[in-house]
Design an enzyme around this catalytic site. Structure first.
Site, PDB file in Angstrom:
ATOM      1  N   GLU A 109      17.810  62.120 -76.791  1.00 20.23           N
ATOM      2  CA  GLU A 109      18.477  63.193 -76.020  1.00 20.23           C
ATOM      3  C   GLU A 109      19.846  63.530 -76.591  1.00 20.23           C
ATOM      4  O   GLU A 109      20.569  62.617 -76.979  1.00 20.23           O
ATOM      5  CB  GLU A 109      18.644  62.748 -74.558  1.00 20.23           C
ATOM      6  CG  GLU A 109      17.329  62.583 -73.852  1.00 20.23           C
ATOM      7  CD  GLU A 109      17.471  62.121 -72.411  1.00 20.23           C
ATOM      8  OE1 GLU A 109      18.591  62.156 -71.878  1.00 20.23           O
ATOM      9  OE2 GLU A 109      16.448  61.737 -71.833  1.00 20.23           O
ATOM     10  N   HIS A 123      16.460  66.104 -68.465  1.00 15.04           N
ATOM     11  CA  HIS A 123      16.951  64.898 -67.768  1.00 15.04           C
ATOM     12  C   HIS A 123      17.683  65.275 -66.471  1.00 15.04           C
ATOM     13  O   HIS A 123      18.891  65.051 -66.334  1.00 15.04           O
ATOM     14  CB  HIS A 123      17.876  64.075 -68.673  1.00 15.04           C
ATOM     15  CG  HIS A 123      17.991  62.633 -68.220  1.00 15.04           C
ATOM     16  ND1 HIS A 123      18.149  61.587 -69.109  1.00 15.04           N
ATOM     17  CD2 HIS A 123      17.962  62.074 -66.984  1.00 15.04           C
ATOM     18  CE1 HIS A 123      18.230  60.453 -68.432  1.00 15.04           C
ATOM     19  NE2 HIS A 123      18.122  60.726 -67.135  1.00 15.04           N
ATOM     20  N   ARG A 175      13.002  56.673 -68.926  1.00 14.50           N
ATOM     21  CA  ARG A 175      13.793  56.758 -70.150  1.00 14.50           C
ATOM     22  C   ARG A 175      12.857  57.162 -71.290  1.00 14.50           C
ATOM     23  O   ARG A 175      11.738  56.646 -71.401  1.00 14.50           O
ATOM     24  CB  ARG A 175      14.424  55.403 -70.493  1.00 14.50           C
ATOM     25  CG  ARG A 175      15.666  55.074 -69.672  1.00 14.50           C
ATOM     26  CD  ARG A 175      16.858  55.964 -70.020  1.00 14.50           C
ATOM     27  NE  ARG A 175      18.063  55.617 -69.294  1.00 14.50           N
ATOM     28  CZ  ARG A 175      18.432  56.153 -68.130  1.00 14.50           C
ATOM     29  NH1 ARG A 175      17.676  57.062 -67.544  1.00 14.50           N
ATOM     30  NH2 ARG A 175      19.565  55.798 -67.551  1.00 14.50           N
TER      31      ARG A 175
END
Ligand code: DGY
Length: 328
Positions: free
Chosen positions: A272, A290, A243
């Site tokens: 993000e 991601h 993360r």
């Protein structure tokens, strides 16, 4: 007696096969145009549906949960990480939260290994040189990187994914070091000849590549901060497929700019889909959107898990992937 089909709201598009199966089994509302839901649509869904199928792009915070209707009993997350769901608030409202563990371990570990190989060997720089027409032909000194074999890998978070990374890295001849809240059983350590570091700081200063593989929790938020980045060696690399919030991105940019570390491979970011603008200018940072778990096989398996969790819950049993508070 025919059992009532649960009313299920799915916040993002899922693979077609998963959506079709859900439509067969549940009274389902799909998000066919796949736009991330705004807060008020999510809030409304939480007052009307029995089950919410979320993804990491839904911020299910305490206030949304507090205003949810009494019919909402299950949040079946399509994904492993549940840091976007307030588990404490969910528990207080007797809402069960489930996730999809296990089925994205190999894909995420593969991508972590891909970054471990790509960043020190400068793969994205090489591709850019070629695509931009700057390649003048082979030269003995062109794009020299660093060998992986024989290097020390420091894994932060030795859960399922961390261990899968360790197995891959071992096959590439790396020495495995790890930091984890709990030490692994000796037998597990032995399979990858892993060295345990109870203090993260001690490990950071000794390894050549650091791979972040822990979940995001209040304890791991900005775990890799300026102070800890300064402990890393100048030739070391940082890889993050966990993360974004676990790494202080501003501090990381500064470390890369001043040559405090040699490079970074990032699949996740603090805000993000926004990326720190200075990261985009750094040739020694390889950046991915991601996509560590993005395989067709993985997504289908995630869908199967979500469906299974809903079915088991609808049958009145405890769903197999119930997340407990303090899951990390
Ligand atoms: C997850 O499931 O938490 C992953 O980050 C998705 O890639």
């Amino acid at each position: 007696m025919v059992k009532k089909r649960p009313k299920v709201f799915v916040t993002r598009r899922l693979p077609e096969a998963v959506e079709t199966r859900m439509a067969e089994l549940f009274d389902v509302t799909l998000n066919l145009d796949d736009t991330p839901l705004d807060r008020s649509t999510l809030a409304t869904a939480m007052t009307e549906y029995d089950v919410l199928v979320t993804t990491l792009t839904d911020d299910v915070d305490a206030s949304l949960i507090a205003h949810s209707g009494p019919q909402l009993k299950l949040i079946a997350n399509f994904g492993n990480g549940v840091d976007h769901i307030d588990l404490k608030a969910a528990r207080a409202h007797e809402i069960i939260v489930t996730n999809t563990p296990g089925v994205l371990t190999d894909d995420t570990a593969d991508m972590t290994m891909a970054l471990i190989l790509s960043v020190p060997r400068r793969l994205s720089e090489g591709e850019r040189v070629l695509r931009e027409g700057r390649w003048q032909g082979w030269s003995p000194t062109m794009l020299l990187g660093h060998r992986i074999h024989g290097k020390r890998l420091g894994i932060v978070g030795m859960g399922r994914i961390g261990q899968a990374v360790a197995q891959r890295a071992r096959a590439f001849g790396m020495a495995i070091h790890y930091h984890n809240r709990r030490r692994l059983p000796e037998a597990v350590e032995r399979t990858v000849e892993a060295t345990y570091w109870p203090r993260l700081e001690a490990m950071l200063s000794r390894v050549d590549i650091v791979s972040i593989n822990c979940p995001l929790t209040p304890e791991t938020n900005k775990l890799i901060n300026d102070e800890r980045l300064r402990l890393m060696q100048r030739h070391a690399y940082l890889i993050n497929t966990a993360r974004g919030e676990i790494v202080d991105e501003t501090a990381l940019v500064a470390a890369l700019e001043r040559g405090g570390i040699a490079g970074a491979g990032l699949d996740v970011f603090e805000q993000e889909p926004a990326i720190h603008p200075r990261l985009l200018d750094l040739p020694n940072a390889m950046l991915l959107p991601h996509m560590s778990s993005a395989t067709i096989e993985g997504r289908l398996a995630m869908g199967e898990k979500v469906i299974m969790n809903i079915r088991v819950w609808a049958d009145g049993h405890r769903p197999p992937d119930q997340v407990l508070e303090g899951w990390a």
